[in-house]
Scaffold this motif. Structure first.
Motif, short mmCIF file in Angstrom:
data_model
loop_
_atom_site.label_atom_id
_atom_site.label_comp_id
_atom_site.label_asym_id
_atom_site.label_seq_id
_atom_site.Cartn_x
_atom_site.Cartn_y
_atom_site.Cartn_z
N GLY A 1 21.35 63.44 -45.57
CA GLY A 1 20.98 62.47 -44.55
C GLY A 1 21.14 61.15 -44.88
N THR A 2 22.33 60.85 -45.24
CA THR A 2 22.62 59.29 -45.62
C THR A 2 23.93 59.01 -44.77
OG1 THR A 2 22.88 57.62 -47.16
CG2 THR A 2 23.60 60.06 -47.96
N GLY B 1 17.86 60.00 -43.13
CA GLY B 1 17.95 61.35 -42.27
C GLY B 1 16.93 62.37 -42.57
N MET B 2 16.68 62.33 -43.88
CA MET B 2 15.70 63.20 -44.58
C MET B 2 14.44 63.18 -44.10
SD MET B 2 15.81 65.40 -47.69
CE MET B 2 14.74 66.43 -47.63
N SER B 3 13.83 61.99 -43.51
CA SER B 3 12.67 61.86 -43.13
C SER B 3 12.50 61.63 -41.50
CB SER B 3 11.78 60.62 -43.76
OG SER B 3 11.80 60.86 -45.07
N GLU C 1 25.71 64.40 -38.42
CA GLU C 1 27.02 64.15 -38.10
C GLU C 1 27.76 63.84 -39.07
OE1 GLU C 1 25.85 61.35 -35.22
OE2 GLU C 1 25.87 59.63 -36.77
N ALA C 2 29.28 63.85 -39.09
CA ALA C 2 30.07 63.41 -40.11
C ALA C 2 29.96 62.15 -40.51
CB ALA C 2 31.41 64.00 -39.49
N PHE D 1 31.13 70.02 -46.06
CA PHE D 1 30.02 69.57 -45.01
C PHE D 1 29.27 70.68 -44.27
CE2 PHE D 1 29.36 67.91 -40.93
CZ PHE D 1 28.24 66.69 -40.92
N ILE D 2 28.06 70.48 -44.60
CA ILE D 2 27.17 71.59 -43.67
C ILE D 2 26.39 70.58 -42.68
CG2 ILE D 2 25.23 73.41 -43.73
CD1 ILE D 2 25.94 73.58 -46.58
N LYS D 3 26.88 70.78 -41.21
CA LYS D 3 26.32 70.00 -40.12
C LYS D 3 24.91 70.88 -39.63
CE LYS D 3 27.67 68.90 -35.41
NZ LYS D 3 27.73 67.53 -35.48
N GLY D 4 23.97 69.85 -39.76
CA GLY D 4 22.71 70.09 -39.23
C GLY D 4 21.59 69.62 -39.89
N LYS D 5 20.25 69.64 -39.37
CA LYS D 5 19.33 69.01 -39.95
C LYS D 5 18.81 69.53 -41.26
CE LYS D 5 17.21 68.39 -35.06
NZ LYS D 5 15.94 68.69 -34.34
N SER D 6 18.38 68.40 -42.09
CA SER D 6 18.10 68.81 -43.41
C SER D 6 16.77 69.81 -43.27
CB SER D 6 17.83 67.62 -44.16
OG SER D 6 16.88 66.82 -43.39
#
Ligand code: OAD
Length: 253
Positions: free
Chosen positions: A188-189, A26-28, A216-217, A228-233
């Motif tokens: 992002g995993t 998710g990081m990339s 997402e969770a 948990f912080i929801k959002g894009k890295s």
């Protein structure tokens, strides 16, 4: 996403002696590299049982290279996004001790991080399965698959295939970091692939605060993760770094 959680994360990082990050595909995504799972994921198009096992690489490498060539092209086009750059800044500012990454795209190094444990290897380097000669990915021609070495052997990327062991050094160092950190950022995993997915649990049971950042969770959320912080890295991490820089005096108390 709540500003409160951003401030909480910045405070936890500022007060920790040792912070490590565990990153995943998710990081990339914001660098244009497809994740493995979920909509548009690589495993939606290619069944890993067919395309990503080491046995297939040995018996039918051309099949694996259909997937690998696609990944290689995507990786060589990609550049670090604001999420990668934020982790590089965290290291430069002295807040981040290491990154354990499941990603094989080399983007953490390219962003400027020096202490990166590549848990699943690096796709930017390949080697010959016959003579062991190493070669940069950009020098591997994808015109005919599988690509060959000058010696006639088949080339493979320096990544961990399913059915292969995690490099010993990466596994040992990651476990040590997970056991000894005070904060683990899990970014992002999907938390689905072992043994990487066990590291946040090791950190948490050793007393660390586990901060999960994801769109997402996951199965970590509400259990292994402290919060948990929801959002894009690429959006959350820059905000945490800005808070650390702008509010540093207020964060240590
Ligand atoms: P996955 O593709 O399984 O999961 C990607 C995660 O990133 C999901 O939880 C998404 O919700 C999240 N995500 C997507 N976009 C995001 C964004 N912009 N910001 C934050 N999160 C985002 O990838 P990994 O967990 O890394 O192994 O997969 C682990 C391993 O499975 C890979 O290293 C690979 C694969 O099979 C091997 O090939 C050995």
């Amino acid at each position: 996403m709540s500003d409160e959680l951003i401030i909480r994360a910045a405070r936890d990082i500022a007060q920790a002696k040792k912070v490590v990050a565990l990153t995943g595909a998710g990081m990339s995504v914001e660098s244009g590299i497809a994740p493995f799972r979920g909509k548009g994921g690589i495993w939606e198009k290619y069944d890993p049982i067919e395309y990503a096992y080491i046995d297939t690489m040995r018996t039918n490498p051309g099949k694996c290279w259909i997937l690998l060539s696609e990944m290689q092209k995507e990786i060589l086009k990609a550049s670090p996004n604001p999420g990668h750059l934020s982790l590089a800044e965290l290291e430069k500012l002295g807040f981040l001790s290491s990154i354990i990454t499941q990603n094989v795209d080399g983007l953490h190094h390219e962003a400027g991080n020096n202490n990166v444990i590549e848990f699943h290897g690096n796709h930017r380097v390949g080697y010959c399965m016959e003579c062991g000669n190493r070669i940069k990915a950009e020098e591997i021609s994808l015109e005919t698959l599988p690509p060959h070495c000058d010696c006639g052997g088949v080339l493979r990327p320096d990544v961990v295939f399913f059915g292969e062991a995690i490099p010993h050094d990466a596994l040992t160092r990651s476990n040590e970091d997970a056991r000894s950190c005070n904060v683990m950022l899990v970014v992002g995993t999907s938390a689905e692939v072992q043994p990487a997915a066990s590291l946040p649990g090791v950190a948490r049971s050793s007393g660390a605060t586990v901060i999960e950042i994801n769109i997402e969770a996951t199965s970590f959320t509400g259990h292994t993760s402290t919060y948990f912080i929801k959002g894009k890295s690429g959006e959350i991490l820059p905000k945490i770094v800005d808070t650390l820089k702008n509010e540093s005096a207020n964060l240590t108390t």
